[in-house]
Every structure is written in C-alpha cells, then in structure tokens.
Design a protein around this motif. Structure first.
Motif, PDB file in Angstrom:
ATOM      1  N   THR A  38       0.827  -1.203   0.000  1.00 60.08           N
ATOM      2  CA  THR A  38       0.000   0.000   0.000  1.00 60.08           C
ATOM      3  C   THR A  38       0.861   1.252   0.000  1.00 60.08           C
ATOM      4  O   THR A  38       0.615   2.209  -0.743  1.00 60.08           O
ATOM      5  CB  THR A  38      -0.937   0.011   1.216  1.00 60.08           C
ATOM      6  N   VAL A  42       1.024   4.094  -3.037  1.00 58.22           N
ATOM      7  CA  VAL A  42       0.784   5.504  -2.728  1.00 58.22           C
ATOM      8  C   VAL A  42       1.975   6.356  -3.151  1.00 58.22           C
ATOM      9  O   VAL A  42       1.821   7.477  -3.648  1.00 58.22           O
ATOM     10  CB  VAL A  42       0.493   5.684  -1.224  1.00 58.22           C
ATOM     11  N   PRO A 214      -2.981  -3.662  -3.516  1.00 63.97           N
ATOM     12  CA  PRO A 214      -3.093  -2.244  -3.165  1.00 63.97           C
ATOM     13  C   PRO A 214      -3.672  -1.395  -4.302  1.00 63.97           C
ATOM     14  O   PRO A 214      -4.436  -0.451  -4.047  1.00 63.97           O
ATOM     15  CB  PRO A 214      -1.647  -1.836  -2.865  1.00 63.97           C
ATOM     16  N   ALA A 217      -7.342  -1.852  -4.222  1.00 61.87           N
ATOM     17  CA  ALA A 217      -7.938  -1.109  -3.114  1.00 61.87           C
ATOM     18  C   ALA A 217      -7.990   0.382  -3.403  1.00 61.87           C
ATOM     19  O   ALA A 217      -8.961   1.061  -3.050  1.00 61.87           O
ATOM     20  CB  ALA A 217      -7.139  -1.369  -1.836  1.00 61.87           C
ATOM     21  N   ARG A 218      -6.970   0.892  -4.074  1.00 64.23           N
ATOM     22  CA  ARG A 218      -6.933   2.329  -4.365  1.00 64.23           C
ATOM     23  C   ARG A 218      -8.033   2.741  -5.332  1.00 64.23           C
ATOM     24  O   ARG A 218      -8.480   3.891  -5.342  1.00 64.23           O
ATOM     25  CB  ARG A 218      -5.569   2.719  -4.922  1.00 64.23           C
ATOM     26  N   VAL A 221     -11.182   2.855  -2.597  1.00 63.72           N
ATOM     27  CA  VAL A 221     -11.162   3.736  -1.423  1.00 63.72           C
ATOM     28  C   VAL A 221     -10.023   4.744  -1.573  1.00 63.72           C
ATOM     29  O   VAL A 221      -9.100   4.528  -2.363  1.00 63.72           O
ATOM     30  CB  VAL A 221     -10.995   2.948  -0.103  1.00 63.72           C
ATOM     31  N   HIS A 222     -10.093   5.828  -0.807  1.00 61.54           N
ATOM     32  CA  HIS A 222      -9.090   6.881  -0.935  1.00 61.54           C
ATOM     33  C   HIS A 222      -8.289   7.102   0.343  1.00 61.54           C
ATOM     34  O   HIS A 222      -7.174   7.606   0.282  1.00 61.54           O
ATOM     35  CB  HIS A 222      -9.768   8.193  -1.347  1.00 61.54           C
ATOM     36  N   ARG A 223      -8.836   6.749   1.488  1.00 59.18           N
ATOM     37  CA  ARG A 223      -8.114   6.921   2.740  1.00 59.18           C
ATOM     38  C   ARG A 223      -7.141   5.766   2.938  1.00 59.18           C
ATOM     39  O   ARG A 223      -7.423   4.618   2.564  1.00 59.18           O
ATOM     40  CB  ARG A 223      -9.091   7.008   3.907  1.00 59.18           C
ATOM     41  N   LEU A 224      -5.976   6.077   3.543  1.00 56.08           N
ATOM     42  CA  LEU A 224      -4.878   5.115   3.584  1.00 56.08           C
ATOM     43  C   LEU A 224      -5.193   3.877   4.429  1.00 56.08           C
ATOM     44  O   LEU A 224      -4.960   2.748   3.995  1.00 56.08           O
ATOM     45  CB  LEU A 224      -3.610   5.795   4.117  1.00 56.08           C
ATOM     46  N   MET A 227      -7.613   1.649   2.837  1.00 61.27           N
ATOM     47  CA  MET A 227      -6.937   1.082   1.671  1.00 61.27           C
ATOM     48  C   MET A 227      -6.059  -0.095   2.075  1.00 61.27           C
ATOM     49  O   MET A 227      -6.018  -1.126   1.389  1.00 61.27           O
ATOM     50  CB  MET A 227      -6.107   2.166   0.993  1.00 61.27           C
ATOM     51  N   SER A 231      -6.712  -3.809   0.849  1.00 64.92           N
ATOM     52  CA  SER A 231      -5.607  -4.443   0.126  1.00 64.92           C
ATOM     53  C   SER A 231      -5.280  -5.807   0.721  1.00 64.92           C
ATOM     54  O   SER A 231      -5.099  -6.796  -0.013  1.00 64.92           O
ATOM     55  CB  SER A 231      -4.379  -3.539   0.172  1.00 64.92           C
TER      56      SER A 231
END
Length: 280
Positions: A38, A42, A214, A217-218, A221-224, A227, A231
């Motif tokens: 993740t 990012v 990851p 997941a991205r 969703v947008h929040r870490l 995510m 993931s």
C-alpha cells in the motif's frame, strides 16, 4: 474440477496436511504484501518494488547454498541493494530509475551465478523463481507469522512519518521526519515481505502481490488505513481462491493467485463508473 466442499474436505484430510499449511502461508504472505505494498502504490514505487524483489534473490541464493536462514539472507540482500541504490541516486548524475534498473538486474544475475554452484541448481532455481507452496513446513509458518507481526508493528509505529514522507517529503523533513530512515525501513519491510512471499508465488511473480491488491484497493477507497485493510483482504481472497483453483485444475499455485488478484483488479476497475454515477 473439484467442488468447494471437496476442497474443504481435503483441507481436513490428515493425509494432505501440506494443503492447509500452504493455504495459511499463502494468505499471510498475501496479506503482508498487501499491507507493505500500500505504501509503495501511494508513493508510486512499483519499479522500486520490482528492484527489491530481485535484490533479495542473491541473499536467498547465498543462504540456500550455505544452508543458512533464507529469511535473514533475503532481508540482508534486499537492504544492501536498497542502500546502494540510495547512495548512488543521491548524486543525481543518473536518474533513480536508471540506478534501480542497473542494480536489480545485477542482483538477479549474481543470484543466478551463486545458485549455479549448488548441486541442486535446476530444482532450487525453479523453486525460487516459481514458488514451492506445497513444500511449506511448520518452520515456514512460524517465520511467516513472526515476520507479519513484526513488520505490521513497525509500520504501525511509523505510520504518521510514512504518511508524511509519502505525501510531501519537504514537509516531512520540516516536521523533523528522517525521510531517509523512513525510506530504509520501508525497503526493509518490502524485503521481508518479498522473502516471505517467495514460497507462495516465487521471485518472478512476487511483485504482483506487492502491487495488484493495493492498486485494487486504491480504485475503491481513498483513505490510507481503509486502503490497507482492503488491500490485505484482496490479497487473502486471491490466495484462497488461487490455492483452490491450483488444487482443482492442477496449475501452479503462484500463477493462480496472481491471476485471481488481477481479476479482482479488473472488477474494481469496472466498478469505478458505477461508483461515479452514484455520486452524481
């Protein structure tokens, strides 16, 4: 092709004790790669992940030939190459991507040379490159659990610093974050995840476990933190379905896991327009 119920029955069959061990290690490895990966997604570090996955290969090969710890050897190899890349990239004479390309190719070549000195060259090479999920033993399970717990703990402790370093490195430095140390910790975590996952998918396909869940997941969703959770979930789902497909169709487990993970990514990509319509 066997049914899911037959697969569950096989999991509880004492004569097939390797199967639940393989499933457990595959799930833990995929979850760990999803967690570590993740941060890489990012940061846009997919190529660096490929470099580290190749960088652990000479460490694994040396440990295999000498009869040492594969986990320790792989981590040392990954960290050594990560430090070398960081030092060479500091001068900015050659781009960081070029430095990474040079050293990950050299690392892989060195691993092949070392492994060629082993009497079981062909078998060990196939195991490293393609994985050997059916050869998982109790020690592998213990190492995987310890690595998962340790890496998850370190990432949790350094979560705030890693987020700052990912979003704005200059701001992170101004806030007192030692960016180079954070980068090296992340490289070590990636190296550990790669070594753990080598049993599952092998050195060639391990990048898929680091990046595909990851990336999936991205898309959703947008929040870490969510995510990371999604993931890891995608990684576990890919492992369970992949092991089932491999057992049912007699295909390589690593390849099956990666293909399932890719299918989840495609499904997430297809769902994006639907999510956009719901927001209108």
């Amino acid at each position: 092709m066997i049914s899911p119920l037959d697969f569950i029955a096989d999991l509880t069959n004492p004569a097939l004790a390797f199967l639940p061990r393989a499933l457990l290690v595959a799930a833990l490895s995929s979850a760990l790669c999803g967690l570590v990966g993740t941060h890489m997604v990012v940061r846009g570090m997919a190529f660096a992940g490929d470099a580290i996955s190749h960088a652990v290969f000479p460490g694994l090969a040396i440990s295999f030939v000498l009869g040492g710890s594969l986990f320790l050897g792989g981590v040392i190899g990954g960290v050594a190459v990560a430090v070398i890349i960081a030092l060479f990239a500091q001068r900015r004479v050659v781009g960081e991507d070029s430095v990474i390309g040079v050293f990950f190719a050299a690392s892989f070549a060195l691993g092949l040379v070392v492994l060629s000195k082993s009497q079981a060259y062909a078998g060990s090479l196939a195991s490293f490159l393609s994985g050997s999920i059916t050869g998982v033993n109790t020690r592998d399970i213990v190492v995987t659990i310890i690595a998962f717990a340790l890496i998850a703990f370190v990432l949790a402790v350094l979560h705030h610093s890693m987020v700052l370093a990912s979003l704005d490195r200059d701001m992170a430095r101004a806030a007192g974050v030692k960016v180079l140390v954070v980068d090296l910790v992340l490289y070590v975590a990636v190296a550990g995840a790669v070594v753990v996952a080598v049993h599952t998918v092998g050195n060639i396909l391990v990048l898929a476990l680091l990046i595909t869940p990851p990336a999936t997941a991205r898309l959703l969703v947008h929040r870490l933190v969510p995510m990371m959770a999604l993931s890891m979930t995608c990684g576990v789902i890919s492992s369970v379905i992949g092991i089932y497909a491999a057992w049912s169709l007699d295909i390589p487990a690593g390849a099956a896991i990666v293909l399932v993970s890719t299918l989840l990514f495609i499904c997430a990509w297809a769902l994006r327009p639907l999510r956009a319509l719901r927001k209108v």
